[in-house]
Design a protein around this motif. Structure first.
Motif, mmCIF file in Angstrom:
data_model
loop_
_atom_site.group_PDB
_atom_site.id
_atom_site.type_symbol
_atom_site.label_atom_id
_atom_site.label_comp_id
_atom_site.label_asym_id
_atom_site.label_seq_id
_atom_site.Cartn_x
_atom_site.Cartn_y
_atom_site.Cartn_z
ATOM 1 N N GLU A 211 0.829 -1.211 0.000
ATOM 2 C CA GLU A 211 0.000 0.000 0.000
ATOM 3 C C GLU A 211 0.861 1.258 0.000
ATOM 4 O OE1 GLU A 211 -3.055 -0.151 2.962
ATOM 5 O OE2 GLU A 211 -4.106 -1.732 1.880
ATOM 6 N N PHE A 212 1.959 1.249 0.760
ATOM 7 C CA PHE A 212 2.899 2.366 0.691
ATOM 8 C C PHE A 212 4.261 1.933 1.190
ATOM 9 C CE2 PHE A 212 0.943 3.223 4.906
ATOM 10 C CZ PHE A 212 2.075 3.285 5.715
ATOM 11 N N SER A 213 5.262 2.702 0.810
ATOM 12 C CA SER A 213 6.638 2.458 1.190
ATOM 13 C C SER A 213 7.290 3.802 1.474
ATOM 14 C CB SER A 213 7.359 1.740 0.052
ATOM 15 O OG SER A 213 8.700 1.516 0.387
ATOM 16 N N VAL A 214 7.970 3.923 2.607
ATOM 17 C CA VAL A 214 8.604 5.175 3.006
ATOM 18 C C VAL A 214 10.068 4.901 3.319
ATOM 19 C CG1 VAL A 214 8.609 7.056 4.704
ATOM 20 C CG2 VAL A 214 6.444 6.015 4.015
ATOM 21 N N GLU A 215 10.972 5.618 2.673
ATOM 22 C CA GLU A 215 12.398 5.530 2.981
ATOM 23 C C GLU A 215 12.635 6.327 4.261
ATOM 24 O OE1 GLU A 215 16.186 4.797 3.295
ATOM 25 O OE2 GLU A 215 15.066 3.904 1.649
ATOM 26 N N THR A 216 13.255 5.687 5.276
ATOM 27 C CA THR A 216 13.428 6.345 6.569
ATOM 28 C C THR A 216 14.813 6.954 6.773
ATOM 29 O OG1 THR A 216 14.091 4.285 7.628
ATOM 30 C CG2 THR A 216 11.735 4.825 7.644
ATOM 31 N N GLY A 217 15.791 6.542 6.000
ATOM 32 C CA GLY A 217 17.134 7.102 6.138
ATOM 33 C C GLY A 217 17.969 6.433 7.222
ATOM 34 N N ALA A 218 17.348 5.662 8.103
ATOM 35 C CA ALA A 218 18.047 4.908 9.151
ATOM 36 C C ALA A 218 17.188 3.684 9.454
ATOM 37 C CB ALA A 218 18.232 5.757 10.402
ATOM 38 N N SER A 219 17.775 2.688 10.089
ATOM 39 C CA SER A 219 17.005 1.477 10.332
ATOM 40 C C SER A 219 15.890 1.716 11.353
ATOM 41 C CB SER A 219 17.907 0.333 10.789
ATOM 42 O OG SER A 219 18.505 0.639 12.029
ATOM 43 N N VAL A 220 14.773 1.047 11.115
ATOM 44 C CA VAL A 220 13.605 1.161 11.975
ATOM 45 C C VAL A 220 13.831 0.321 13.226
ATOM 46 C CG1 VAL A 220 11.135 0.677 12.161
ATOM 47 C CG2 VAL A 220 12.070 1.585 10.017
ATOM 48 N N GLN A 221 13.661 0.934 14.412
ATOM 49 C CA GLN A 221 13.856 0.247 15.680
ATOM 50 C C GLN A 221 12.530 -0.096 16.350
ATOM 51 O OE1 GLN A 221 17.174 -0.421 16.988
ATOM 52 N NE2 GLN A 221 17.425 -0.004 14.822
ATOM 53 N N THR A 222 11.527 0.772 16.214
ATOM 54 C CA THR A 222 10.240 0.576 16.871
ATOM 55 C C THR A 222 9.152 1.337 16.115
ATOM 56 O OG1 THR A 222 9.065 0.769 18.990
ATOM 57 C CG2 THR A 222 10.625 2.512 18.464
ATOM 58 N N ILE A 223 7.935 0.836 16.212
ATOM 59 C CA ILE A 223 6.785 1.462 15.559
ATOM 60 C C ILE A 223 5.628 1.468 16.546
ATOM 61 C CG2 ILE A 223 5.102 1.291 13.682
ATOM 62 C CD1 ILE A 223 7.208 -0.200 12.060
ATOM 63 N N ALA A 224 4.878 2.570 16.559
ATOM 64 C CA ALA A 224 3.676 2.648 17.393
ATOM 65 C C ALA A 224 2.612 3.435 16.641
ATOM 66 C CB ALA A 224 3.983 3.328 18.720
ATOM 67 N N VAL A 225 1.369 3.016 16.796
ATOM 68 C CA VAL A 225 0.248 3.775 16.241
ATOM 69 C C VAL A 225 -0.279 4.649 17.371
ATOM 70 C CG1 VAL A 225 -2.042 3.650 15.221
ATOM 71 C CG2 VAL A 225 -0.291 1.981 14.585
ATOM 72 N N CYS A 226 -0.194 5.954 17.186
ATOM 73 C CA CYS A 226 -0.619 6.925 18.190
ATOM 74 C C CYS A 226 -1.707 7.780 17.563
ATOM 75 C CB CYS A 226 0.545 7.773 18.653
ATOM 76 S SG CYS A 226 1.900 6.796 19.351
ATOM 77 N N GLY A 227 -2.950 7.498 17.945
ATOM 78 C CA GLY A 227 -4.075 8.177 17.307
ATOM 79 C C GLY A 227 -4.121 7.777 15.843
ATOM 80 N N PRO A 228 -4.279 8.747 14.954
ATOM 81 C CA PRO A 228 -4.338 8.420 13.520
ATOM 82 C C PRO A 228 -2.967 8.364 12.843
ATOM 83 C CG PRO A 228 -4.794 10.734 13.829
ATOM 84 C CD PRO A 228 -4.602 10.146 15.217
ATOM 85 N N ARG A 229 -1.893 8.490 13.627
ATOM 86 C CA ARG A 229 -0.554 8.591 13.048
ATOM 87 C C ARG A 229 0.312 7.384 13.382
ATOM 88 N NH1 ARG A 229 0.450 14.902 14.658
ATOM 89 N NH2 ARG A 229 -1.090 15.734 13.234
ATOM 90 N N ILE A 230 1.296 7.159 12.527
ATOM 91 C CA ILE A 230 2.276 6.095 12.730
ATOM 92 C C ILE A 230 3.577 6.758 13.173
ATOM 93 C CG2 ILE A 230 3.551 4.212 11.650
ATOM 94 C CD1 ILE A 230 1.264 4.191 9.504
ATOM 95 N N TRP A 231 4.014 6.433 14.376
ATOM 96 C CA TRP A 231 5.274 6.950 14.903
ATOM 97 C C TRP A 231 6.337 5.877 14.695
ATOM 98 C CZ3 TRP A 231 6.006 11.036 18.949
ATOM 99 C CH2 TRP A 231 4.936 11.926 18.980
ATOM 100 N N VAL A 232 7.502 6.280 14.175
ATOM 101 C CA VAL A 232 8.583 5.346 13.880
ATOM 102 C C VAL A 232 9.856 5.824 14.571
ATOM 103 C CG1 VAL A 232 9.906 4.220 12.046
ATOM 104 C CG2 VAL A 232 7.533 4.922 11.614
ATOM 105 N N GLY A 233 10.415 4.991 15.455
ATOM 106 C CA GLY A 233 11.685 5.300 16.110
ATOM 107 C C GLY A 233 12.824 4.736 15.298
ATOM 108 N N LEU A 234 13.839 5.545 15.060
ATOM 109 C CA LEU A 234 14.932 5.161 14.168
ATOM 110 C C LEU A 234 16.253 4.981 14.913
ATOM 111 C CD1 LEU A 234 14.027 7.632 11.287
ATOM 112 C CD2 LEU A 234 13.443 5.200 11.465
ATOM 113 N N SER A 235 17.174 4.262 14.282
ATOM 114 C CA SER A 235 18.463 3.938 14.895
ATOM 115 C C SER A 235 19.359 5.154 15.089
ATOM 116 C CB SER A 235 19.199 2.894 14.062
ATOM 117 O OG SER A 235 19.476 3.411 12.771
ATOM 118 N N ASP A 236 19.095 6.253 14.396
ATOM 119 C CA ASP A 236 19.920 7.455 14.551
ATOM 120 C C ASP A 236 19.331 8.436 15.567
ATOM 121 O OD1 ASP A 236 17.764 8.471 13.143
ATOM 122 O OD2 ASP A 236 18.943 9.177 11.432
#
Length: 137
Positions: free
Chosen positions: A14-39
């Motif tokens: 459905e979609f793909s997003v380049e993050t620039g650093a490796s993904v460490q954690t993901i959480a859905v907070c309300g209507p948004r997707i929060w992504v914690g990165l290695s940097d």
């Protein structure tokens, strides 16, 4: 670099997003997707994968995210925890909104307690210490 991908139940991308650093954690907070990165950055996307904002949240990798009411907490690998307003999260360590906000809620986030600790050692192969060796605390 890292990639955030979302697939439908029928395994269609459905979609793909380049993050620039490796993904460490993901959480859905309300209507948004929060992504914690290695940097140490946090990336926020909407449900369609559009990037809303990215900012340097920690000086070490973001290892956990959790929604707490109207706030989102991020945990850095160094042990630092920062609470962000979920509605307006963008900022940095010097963001005056975050500093004021943390100052306002500090008393509700922690409780000061006093503990008495008794440390005891034993001399192996020696004589047992007498009662005079212990102090009343």
């Amino acid at each position: 670099s890292g990639m955030l991908e979302h697939y439908s139940f029928s395994a269609d991308l459905e979609f793909s997003v380049e993050t620039g650093a490796s993904v460490q954690t993901i959480a859905v907070c309300g209507p948004r997707i929060w992504v914690g990165l290695s940097d140490g950055r946090i990336l926020i996307c909407d449900s369609l994968g559009n990037s809303i904002c990215t900012w340097q949240a920690h000086y070490s990798p973001v290892v956990s995210l959790a929604e707490i009411g109207s706030r989102t907490a991020s945990l850095g690998q160094d042990g630092s925890i920062i609470l962000w307003p979920s509605a307006h999260p963008q900022g940095s360590h010097t963001d005056p909104r975050k500093i004021t906000y943390l100052r306002d809620v500090r008393s509700s986030l922690s409780t000061r307690r006093t503990y008495n600790v008794l440390g005891v050692t034993w001399n192996v192969n020696q004589t047992r210490p007498g009662l005079h060796a212990f102090r009343n605390i």
